[in-house]
Design an enzyme around this catalytic site. Structure first.
Site, PDB file in Angstrom:
ATOM      1  CG  ASP A   1      14.457  57.874  10.264  1.00 32.16           C
ATOM      2  OD1 ASP A   1      15.195  58.764  11.218  1.00 32.16           O
ATOM      3  OD2 ASP A   1      14.174  58.050   9.165  1.00 32.16           O
TER       4      ASP A   1
ATOM      5  CE  LYS B   1      13.272  62.583   9.531  1.00 29.15           C
ATOM      6  NZ  LYS B   1      14.654  63.135   9.572  1.00 29.15           N
TER       7      LYS B   1
ATOM      8  N   GLY C   1      16.264  58.038   1.833  1.00 26.40           N
ATOM      9  CA  GLY C   1      15.177  56.990   1.403  1.00 26.40           C
ATOM     10  C   GLY C   1      15.639  56.429  -0.160  1.00 26.40           C
TER      11      GLY C   1
ATOM     12  N   GLY D   1      20.975  57.952   3.198  1.00 32.14           N
ATOM     13  CA  GLY D   1      21.424  56.915   2.302  1.00 32.14           C
ATOM     14  C   GLY D   1      22.358  55.912   2.898  1.00 32.14           C
TER      15      GLY D   1
ATOM     16  N   GLY E   1      18.039  56.143   8.477  1.00 33.58           N
ATOM     17  CA  GLY E   1      16.684  56.616   8.035  1.00 33.58           C
ATOM     18  C   GLY E   1      16.025  55.161   7.887  1.00 33.58           C
ATOM     19  CB  SER E   2      14.702  53.961   4.658  1.00 32.42           C
ATOM     20  OG  SER E   2      14.146  55.228   4.445  1.00 32.42           O
TER      21      SER E   2
END
Lengths: 188, 287
Positions: free
Chosen positions: B24, B81, B153, B211, B232-233
Site C-alpha cells: 500500500d 481500490k 490496519g 495484519g 497494507g499499513s
C-alpha cells in the site's frame, strides 16, 4: 544437462508444470548453491525489477553473469526473463511494458516458420528491438541486424522470440498458454 | 485472431505476481520506495487502513490525480481500490488504465447486497474472502485473484491466519458426495466447486492480506501456503519504511530459511502500532 527454473518470484510453477508434463527433470533455483551446476536456466515471467533485486541481494546475479560469460549456461527468458537476458548481455533493447498497461495485454497468433500455429500470450509485455551490431555497419535499419541474432517469431513484423548464442528471449508466456514446443527446442 | 481482456490474461497477470509483496502506498514517493525495495506491485490509496481506522468517515476510491502520479512514478503494476459494489468507481479506474482493481472491504461498502459483476470489466479484480464460499462467489463474479481479508490496519495477523486456515479446511472437507450441497450452500456454479475438489486449491492465485506487520508475519503466511502477500499499513506506518519493505520482500522469498529470516528481521525499528481485534469499533472483514 541439468535444468533449473528460477523460482524467486513469478510464473515458475507454470514452467515447472510444463516440464513435468514433458517428463523432464528440473530443480527450482532459489539460492546461490542451486545456480552452481545447472546447464539450462528458465527465467519465468514476473516483475523484472523484483527479480533483479532479489538476485543481487543474494549474490546470485554475479554468478549468473560469470557463468553466462564463460558460456556454461543457456537461458530461456519469458517476459520478465527476457528483460533479464538483455541485462545479462543479449543484444536486444527492451521497452518494458512496451505494449501498454494491463488493458492492452493480448493473445494472438504469431508468425513463425519453426513453430507453426504458435499462439503468444502477452501480459504487460516488453517490446524488443534488436541492437545494431558493429559487423553490420552502417546499421540501417537496426532491426534484425544484431550479430548472430535469430528471430524465431514475430508479431506484426516485430520480433517477439529471439535467439542469440546461449540466450533465448520471449516477450510472451508459453507457460501460460501450455505451449511445450519452445521448451523442447530450448532443451534439445 | 487477437484477443484482449480474457480471463487467461486477467488471471495471468495475477500469476506474474506470485511469490511477491504488494504494498500500500499513499504518494508517488512511497511508490518509488516500494518499487526499489522489490515490491511486485503497489496498491495506490489516499489513506492506508490504519489511518482509515483512526480517522473514521466514509472511505472511497482515491483521487485520480494521485493515481496518475503513482502510475507515472513506477513501472510495476499499479492497483487501486473501489468500494464493494461500486461499479462506477471501477469504471473510473478502468478509464485511468489502472492494472488491477481491488474491490475492498477496507473502503466503506457502497452496496450491502451485491458485489460488482466483475466479468463485465476489462481489468482484473482481486477480492477479499474469509472462507471458501466468499472466495468462490467472488470468482464466480469474475475475480481473477483472491486474498484473505484478515483485519486490515491492525498489524495483527490472527484474522489472516484464521481466514487462510478456514479456506484450506473447507477445501479439504469437499467430498465427491457433498459437492452439490456445497455448491448450493456457497451459491455458486457446481463446476467451480468440482474444480476446487479436483485440484485441492482455488482456481485463481491466492494471496494473504490483513495484519501483516513484520517479515516473520509474511514468512508465516508463505509457509502456510499463501502465494504472496499484501502489506497494507505494515510498511508506511512502521518506523523505517524502506528497510521494512526490503526485509518483507526478502522474507517472502526466503520464507522457509529461518537463518535468512533472522538476518533480515534485525534492527528494523518498531513495526506499525497494532491493535487487538476484540477492542475494535469497526471490523472490516465482516463487510
Amino acid at each position: 544437462m541439468k535444468v533449473g527454473i528460477l523460482a524467486l518470484q513469478g510464473s515458475f510453477a507454470e514452467h515447472a508444470s510444463l516440464l513435468r508434463g514433458m517428463g523432464r527433470d528440473f530443480v527450482l533455483v532459489r539460492s546461490l548453491e542451486d545456480l552452481q551446476d545447472i546447464t539450462h536456466l528458465i527465467i519465468p515471467g514476473g516483475e523484472s525489477t523484483t527479480m533483479v533485486k532479489l538476485l543481487k541481494s543474494f549474490h546470485m546475479w554475479e554468478l549468473l553473469e560469470r557463468r553466462m560469460k564463460k558460456e556454461e549456461l543457456r537461458i530461456l527468458g519469458t517476459c520478465a526473463g527476457a528483460i533479464l537476458c538483455s541485462y545479462l548481455g543479449m543484444d536486444i533493447d527492451v521497452d518494458r511494458n512496451g505494449y501498454g498497461a494491463q488493458q492492452e495485454s493480448f493473445s494472438a497468433e504469431l508468425e513463425s516458420k519453426q513453430f507453426p500455429n504458435l499462439r503468444g500470450v502477452f501480459i504487460r509485455a516488453p517490446r524488443f528491438k534488436i541492437k545494431s551490431h558493429p559487423q553490420n555497419n552502417p546499421p540501417s535499419p537496426p532491426l534484425f541486424k544484431g550479430g548472430g541474432i535469430k528471430v524465431l517469431a514475430m508479431y506484426k513484423g516485430e520480433p517477439v522470440m529471439v535467439e542469440q548464442g546461449n540466450f533465448l528471449a520471449l516477450a510472451f508466456h508459453p507457460e501460460i498458454a501450455g505451449e511445450k514446443r519452445i521448451h523442447e527446442y530450448f532443451l534439445k | 485472431m487477437v484477443q484482449k481482456n480474457t480471463f487467461e490474461l486477467k488471471s495471468g497477470l495475477a500469476r506474474m505476481l506470485k511469490g511477491g509483496v504488494i504494498m500500500d502506498v499513499m504518494t508517488a514517493e512511497q511508490a518509488c520506495i516500494a518499487e526499489s525495495a522489490g515490491a511486485v506491485a503497489v496498491m495506490a490509496l489516499e489513506r492506508i487502513p490504519s489511518i482509515i481506522r483512526r480517522d473514521g468517515g466514509v472511505a472511497r476510491m482515491s483521487d485520480p490525480r494521485l493515481l496518475k502520479e503513482i502510475q507515472a512514478a513506477v513501472t510495476i503494476p499499479v492497483m487501486a481500490k473501489v468500494r464493494i459494489g461500486h461499479f462506477v468507481e471501477a469504471q473510473i479506474l478502468e478509464a485511468l488504465k489502472i492494472d488491477f482493481i481491488d474491490e475492498s472491504e477496507v473502503l466503506t461498502p457502497a452496496d450491502d447486497e451485491a458485489h460488482i459483476e466483475k466479468s463485465k470489466f476489462k481489468l482484473p479484480f482481486v477480492c477479499g474472502a474469509r472462507n471458501l464460499g466468499e472466495a468462490l462467489r467472488r470468482i464466480d463474479e469474475g475475480a481473477a485473484m483472491i486474498r484473505t481479508k484478515g483485519e486490515a490496519g491492525t498489524g495483527n495477523i490472527v484474522e489472516a491466519v484464521r481466514h487462510w486456515k478456514q479456506i484450506q479446511r473447507e477445501i479439504a472437507d469437499l467430498t465427491k458426495e457433498n459437492l452439490k450441497e456445497k455448491a448450493l450452500e456457497y451459491r455458486v456454479n457446481l463446476n467451480l466447486v468440482m474444480e476446487v475438489f479436483k485440484t485441492k486449491r482455488l482456481p485463481v492465485v491466492t494471496f494473504v492480506a490483513g495484519g501483516i506487520a513484520t517479515p516473520a508475519d509474511a514468512a508465516l503466511m508463505m509457509q502456510m501456503g499463501a502465494e504472496g502477500v499484501f502489506v497494507g499499513s505494515g510498511i508506511f506506518a512502521s518506523e523505517n519504511p524502506s528497510q521494512m519493505a526490503k526485509a518483507i520482500v526478502q522474507a517472502t522469498m526466503n520464507y522457509d530459511k529461518p537463518e535468512v529470516l533472522a538476518k533480515v528481521s534485525e534492527g528494523l525499528g518498531s513495526p506499525m502500532k497494532s491493535l487487538e481485534i476484540d477492542k475494535l469499533d469497526t471490523k472490516f472483514a465482516g463487510r
